[in-house]
Design an enzyme around this catalytic site. Structure first.
Site, mmCIF file in Angstrom:
data_model
loop_
_atom_site.group_PDB
_atom_site.id
_atom_site.type_symbol
_atom_site.label_atom_id
_atom_site.label_comp_id
_atom_site.label_asym_id
_atom_site.label_seq_id
_atom_site.Cartn_x
_atom_site.Cartn_y
_atom_site.Cartn_z
ATOM 1 N N LYS A 5 0.845 -1.190 0.000
ATOM 2 C CA LYS A 5 0.000 0.000 0.000
ATOM 3 C C LYS A 5 0.880 1.239 0.000
ATOM 4 C CE LYS A 5 -4.335 -1.272 2.305
ATOM 5 N NZ LYS A 5 -5.204 -0.979 3.474
ATOM 6 N N ASN B 69 -7.819 -3.690 9.169
ATOM 7 C CA ASN B 69 -8.382 -2.386 9.519
ATOM 8 C C ASN B 69 -9.011 -2.362 10.908
ATOM 9 O OD1 ASN B 69 -7.792 -1.054 7.004
ATOM 10 N ND2 ASN B 69 -9.445 -2.241 6.079
#
Length: 355
Positions: free
Chosen positions: A136, A232
């Protein structure tokens, strides 16, 4: 030396730079650039260069430290420096720093001339166990974290625990939040081990274990279509708290400090809506509060926090999305909760710390 194979690249664990030297000797890069911020330029770059061969040639690109500088303006500055130094598509960008440097450097490299190679040399505990691994890249925009970015894998990641000696305890504790998260979502046995961490002498095996957990998740789901969403946990609320703190507080929360708050809130939501036992909620809260300071989360900030969450990239159809625990060591995803339920979690945090 230990290694972990990831998505087309290798993560190297060693307190030397032999693997980096070998990596560079096996490639024919036209130019090498090292991206740092002021802090890593002063404290970490000398450690790196001291371990490299005499005559190691590179150009330095330096940015200001801090999450508030992980934005398009600073990224443009990186691109301009690459242009000024004559970077071509056969150049290499070495990102030497914490999560801000590895996130922004990865994004700058992945978009410059449609992509040049980059490697990550994470220098904080947070970036070693989390930000540098998984492909990412990203920058923030309008107070929304990582809203602009790409999925682009580095050519390699080099994790050297010697860099941790440059950090104060607050920075180490911030990184510890992501280690706890890995335990909560994937490995209950690891939770029992990581609870015993000694911040004066961090066991490198714990770092290796944490990276291994994240790598297992991201290799199964590189583009965050499913399983990777469990990473997350704590971040929907945590990112909002972090963003609000950056805007409002004189001494803003570090990323891990905000995520610790998010994990308490989202553990409560897991208890309310996903079957987490109350005893395990209590265990999670106690483990977090034993390490992280309490934070004055103000009721008048709740609406602003919800507004920030509405811009979270994990959302779907204007619904705020969460990864929630089923038990310590197991997590699932795609839970969408309304504003009142989210505010109840924020209130739970207030009541838990006696605020």
């Amino acid at each position: 030396m230990k290694t972990i194979d990831s998505i087309g690249y290798t993560i190297f664990f060693e307190n030397r730079f032999d693997s980096l030297i070998q990596f560079l000797n096996e490639r024919t890069y036209s130019k090498i650039f090292i991206l740092t911020d002021r802090n890593t330029g002063e404290q970490c770059l000398p450690i790196l260069t001291a371990g490299m061969p005499v005559g190691f040639e590179y150009d330095i690109i330096e940015v200001d430290p801090g999450e508030e500088n992980k934005n398009i303006d600073f990224c443009i500055g990186v691109w301009k420096m690459l242009l000024d130094f004559g970077a071509d598509r056969n150049s290499l960008l070495i990102n030497l720093g914490g999560g801000v440097v590895t996130d922004m450097g990865g994004f700058a490299a992945s978009t410059f001339k449609r992509g040049i190679d980059f490697v990550q040399i994470p220098t904080t505990l947070l970036s070693q166990v989390d930000a540098s691994v998984g492909g990412k890249t990203g920058i923030d925009m309008d107070s929304v974290k990582n809203i602009i970015g790409t999925f682009t894998q580095p050519q390699a990641v080099f994790i050297n625990a010697d860099f941790l000696r440059t950090l104060d305890k607050r920075q180490l504790i911030s990184g510890y939040a992501e280690m706890m998260k890995h335990a909560f979502i994937f490995d209950a046995d690891y939770f029992q081990e990581v609870k015993e961490i000694d911040f004066d002498h961090i066991d490198e095996e714990l770092i290796y274990r944490s990276v291994g957990i994240k790598n297992k998740v991201v290799t199964q789901d590189p583009k965050e279509k499913g399983l990777r969403k469990i990473l997350n946990f704590g971040h929907t609320i945590g990112h909002a708290v972090e963003t609000n703190s950056l805007d409002k507080d004189k001494n803003p929360l570090l990323h891990g400090e905000a995520i610790a708050i998010g994990m308490i809130c989202e553990a409560y939501l897991s208890y309310q809506y996903n079957g987490l036992k109350e005893s395990q909620l209590t265990e999670i809260v106690e483990a977090i509060r034993n390490i992280f300071p309490d934070y004055n989360l103000k009721s008048e900030s709740f609406s602003a926090l919800i507004d920030i969450m509405k811009n979270d990239k994990k959302n779907s159809d204007d619904k705020i999305g969460f990864a929630l625990l089923t038990e310590i060591g197991s997590c699932d995803f795609n839970h969408y909760l309304d504003e009142n339920k989210i505010k109840s979690a924020l209130t739970y945090y207030q009541e838990t710390i006696g605020n």
